[in-house]
Design a protein around this motif. Structure first.
Motif, PDB file in Angstrom:
ATOM      1  N   THR A 132       0.810  -1.225   0.000  1.00 32.37           N
ATOM      2  CA  THR A 132       0.000   0.000   0.000  1.00 32.37           C
ATOM      3  C   THR A 132       0.840   1.270   0.000  1.00 32.37           C
ATOM      4  O   THR A 132       0.318   2.355   0.218  1.00 32.37           O
ATOM      5  CB  THR A 132      -0.922   0.023   1.234  1.00 32.37           C
ATOM      6  OG1 THR A 132      -0.113   0.037   2.431  1.00 32.37           O
ATOM      7  CG2 THR A 132      -1.842  -1.192   1.260  1.00 32.37           C
ATOM      8  N   LYS A 311      -6.643  -8.623   7.636  1.00 29.51           N
ATOM      9  CA  LYS A 311      -6.503  -7.862   6.399  1.00 29.51           C
ATOM     10  C   LYS A 311      -7.685  -6.914   6.195  1.00 29.51           C
ATOM     11  O   LYS A 311      -7.509  -5.801   5.693  1.00 29.51           O
ATOM     12  CB  LYS A 311      -6.342  -8.815   5.224  1.00 29.51           C
ATOM     13  CG  LYS A 311      -4.973  -9.494   5.198  1.00 29.51           C
ATOM     14  CD  LYS A 311      -4.705 -10.203   3.894  1.00 29.51           C
ATOM     15  CE  LYS A 311      -3.282 -10.728   3.858  1.00 29.51           C
ATOM     16  NZ  LYS A 311      -2.986 -11.421   2.569  1.00 29.51           N
ATOM     17  N   TYR A 315      -6.859  -3.101   5.631  1.00 27.13           N
ATOM     18  CA  TYR A 315      -7.276  -2.444   4.391  1.00 27.13           C
ATOM     19  C   TYR A 315      -8.268  -1.311   4.658  1.00 27.13           C
ATOM     20  O   TYR A 315      -8.242  -0.276   3.980  1.00 27.13           O
ATOM     21  CB  TYR A 315      -7.894  -3.453   3.436  1.00 27.13           C
ATOM     22  CG  TYR A 315      -6.893  -4.302   2.690  1.00 27.13           C
ATOM     23  CD1 TYR A 315      -5.842  -3.721   1.975  1.00 27.13           C
ATOM     24  CD2 TYR A 315      -7.000  -5.689   2.671  1.00 27.13           C
ATOM     25  CE1 TYR A 315      -4.925  -4.495   1.281  1.00 27.13           C
ATOM     26  CE2 TYR A 315      -6.092  -6.477   1.970  1.00 27.13           C
ATOM     27  CZ  TYR A 315      -5.058  -5.876   1.280  1.00 27.13           C
ATOM     28  OH  TYR A 315      -4.156  -6.647   0.600  1.00 27.13           O
ATOM     29  N   ALA A 331      -8.648  -0.128  -4.270  1.00 25.34           N
ATOM     30  CA  ALA A 331      -9.471  -1.259  -3.859  1.00 25.34           C
ATOM     31  C   ALA A 331     -10.015  -2.016  -5.063  1.00 25.34           C
ATOM     32  O   ALA A 331     -10.044  -3.253  -5.080  1.00 25.34           O
ATOM     33  CB  ALA A 331     -10.620  -0.783  -2.966  1.00 25.34           C
TER      34      ALA A 331
END
Length: 369
Positions: A132, A311, A315, A331
Motif C-alpha cells: 500500500t 486484512k 485495508y 481497492a
C-alpha cells in the motif's frame, strides 16, 4: 497508518456491535443484503445450541456466538477466548508496559530477537506497507502518542494540536521504510526511539486468532466480534448465515445494509470513532504516515469484507489513508470488497467497488429471517 489503539480510556471509544440476528427486514426495497460467493452447500453446524459469550478486552469489548460439538461447555469456550485475547495483549498492547511491543519500544538502539507471534504480525504489516506504499505503517507509535491517541493519553486542552516542529521530530522516528528486519535471526532493528504500533491490525488479528481457536475446538460455526471487527464461520442450526448490520454514518443516504458473514470478516474505519475537535476541525485517530498528521480527506467511513479479519482491518484503515479517490481506485484494482462514504458539499456520498456491489442480493428474493 494507525488505527484504534488498545486504549483503556479514549475520548470516544469505538462503538461495539451487538451480535445476533438483525431486525427482520420488513421491506426489502428499502434495505440491502450482501451475500458473499459460496462454493456448494454449507456443512451443518456441529451442534444445535448457540452459546452467547462476551467480556472486556483491548479497551473495548468482545462478543461471540458459538456453536460447538456436544459436550463443549460455555466455561471452556470462555476460557479459550480469553486466553487468546490475553496472548495478543501480552505481545502487542502498547498500553501494557510489560508487553513485548512496549519492551521493544523502550529498548536502546540495536538488533533484538522477537517472538514468533511478534515476528509474524510485524512481517505481515510490513508486507502490507510495501503493498500500500505506506498506507499501512507499523512504525507510527511516536506520532500516535504525540497526537494524544496513545498510552500517554490525550494532549492538554491548552495545546491540543502538536506544533510543526513536534510533528517533524516524531516523523524522524517513524516510517516503515526505515524499519529493518533480520529474517534469519527473527530479529528487528531498533533505531533508537522508534515506537512500533500495530493497533491498526491487532484487533483483526485477535479476531482471526479467536476464530481459529474455536475451530480447533470443534466449534466450526461461530461469529466473533472485537470492538466492531467481525468474522463469521459456518452457519446456524437453521442453515441461515450469521447476519450482521454494516455500521452507518449518521445522516448517510445509504439504506440499511446487512451482510452474511459466511467464512468472511468485516471491518469498518470511521472518522467518527475516535477523534477530537479543535477550532472547528475534526482530528480523527487515523494517521497518515506521509504527513505525520491525522487524515483530512473527507472520507467518513470505509468498510471492507475479506476472508481475513486482520486484512479487512488493515485495508479499511489503509483505504481511509489513501482517500476518496486513490482509495476506491486501489481497492478496485486489487479486487477488494469495499464501501466508502465521503463527506461532500452535497452531503454524504457513497461509493462501492465492483466486488462489493456483486455481493448484493436480488431484492426480489426473500430476505433473511
Amino acid at each position: 497508518m494507525s488505527d484504534t489503539p488498545f486504549s483503556r480510556g479514549s475520548r470516544a471509544a469505538p462503538p461495539t456491535v451487538t451480535l445476533g440476528d438483525p431486525v427482520p427486514l420488513a421491506d426489502r426495497a428499502d434495505n440491502r443484503v450482501l451475500i458473499p460467493p459460496m462454493d456448494g452447500v454449507p456443512p451443518r453446524p456441529p451442534g444445535d445450541r448457540i452459546l452467547s459469550l462476551g467480556g472486556p478486552t483491548m479497551g473495548t469489548t468482545w462478543s461471540a456466538r458459538v456453536i460447538g460439538p456436544p459436550g463443549l461447555s460455555e466455561t471452556a469456550v470462555q476460557a479459550a477466548v480469553e486466553e487468546e485475547l490475553a496472548a495478543v495483549i501480552a505481545v502487542f498492547s502498547p498500553w501494557e508496559p510489560s508487553s513485548e511491543i512496549s519492551r521493544f519500544n523502550a529498548a536502546p538502539e540495536g538488533v533484538w530477537a522477537v517472538s514468533q507471534p511478534f515476528w509474524d504480525l510485524l512481517d505481515a504489516a510490513m508486507d502490507l506497507g510495501d503493498e500500500t506504499n505506506g498506507a499501512v505503517d507499523p512504525t507510527l507509535g511516536a506520532l500516535v502518542d504525540l497526537w494524544g491517541f496513545g498510552p500517554p493519553g490525550p494532549r492538554s486542552p491548552l495545546l491540543p494540536v502538536p506544533s510543526d516542529e513536534e510533528v517533524e521530530a516524531a516523523l524522524k522516528l517513524s516510517g516503515w521504510q526505515k524499519l529493518r528486519l533480520n529474517r534469519e535471526a527473527r530479529a528487528v532493528m531498533q533505531l533508537g526511539g522508534m515506537r512500533l504500533d500495530v493497533s491498526g491490525i491487532a484487533k483483526g488479528h485477535a479476531v482471526d486468532r479467536v476464530s481459529d481457536r474455536l475451530t480447533a475446538m470443534g466449534a466450526t460455526s461461530h461469529l466473533v466480534e472485537i470492538g466492531g471487527e467481525l468474522k463469521g464461520r459456518g452457519v446456524k442450526p437453521d442453515a441461515q448465515p450469521w447476519w450482521v448490520e454494516i455500521e452507518r454514518v449518521a445522516g448517510s443516504p445509504a439504506p440499511r445494509t446487512v451482510a452474511a458473514l459466511y467464512d468472511m470478516a468485516m471491518a469498518t474505519s470511521g472518522d467518527y470513532r475516535r477523534a477530537f475537535e479543535h477550532n472547528g476541525r475534526l482530528y480523527p485517530h487515523t494517521l497518515d504516515g506521509s504527513t505525520g498528521r491525522p487524515v483530512s480527506n473527507a472520507l467518513a467511513s470505509v468498510t471492507v469484507l475479506h476472508a481475513s479479519a486482520m486484512k479487512a482491518d488493515a485495508y479499511a484503515t489503509a483505504l481511509t489513508v489513501m482517500g476518496p479517490f486513490e482509495g476506491p481506485d486501489y481497492a478496485e484494482a486489487v479486487g477488494l470488497a469495499a464501501h466508502f462514504v465521503e463527506r461532500t458539499e452535497r452531503g454524504l456520498v457513497e461509493r462501492m467497488t465492483p466486488v462489493f456491489a456483486a455481493m448484493m442480493d436480488d431484492p426480489a428474493l426473500e430476505g433473511p429471517g
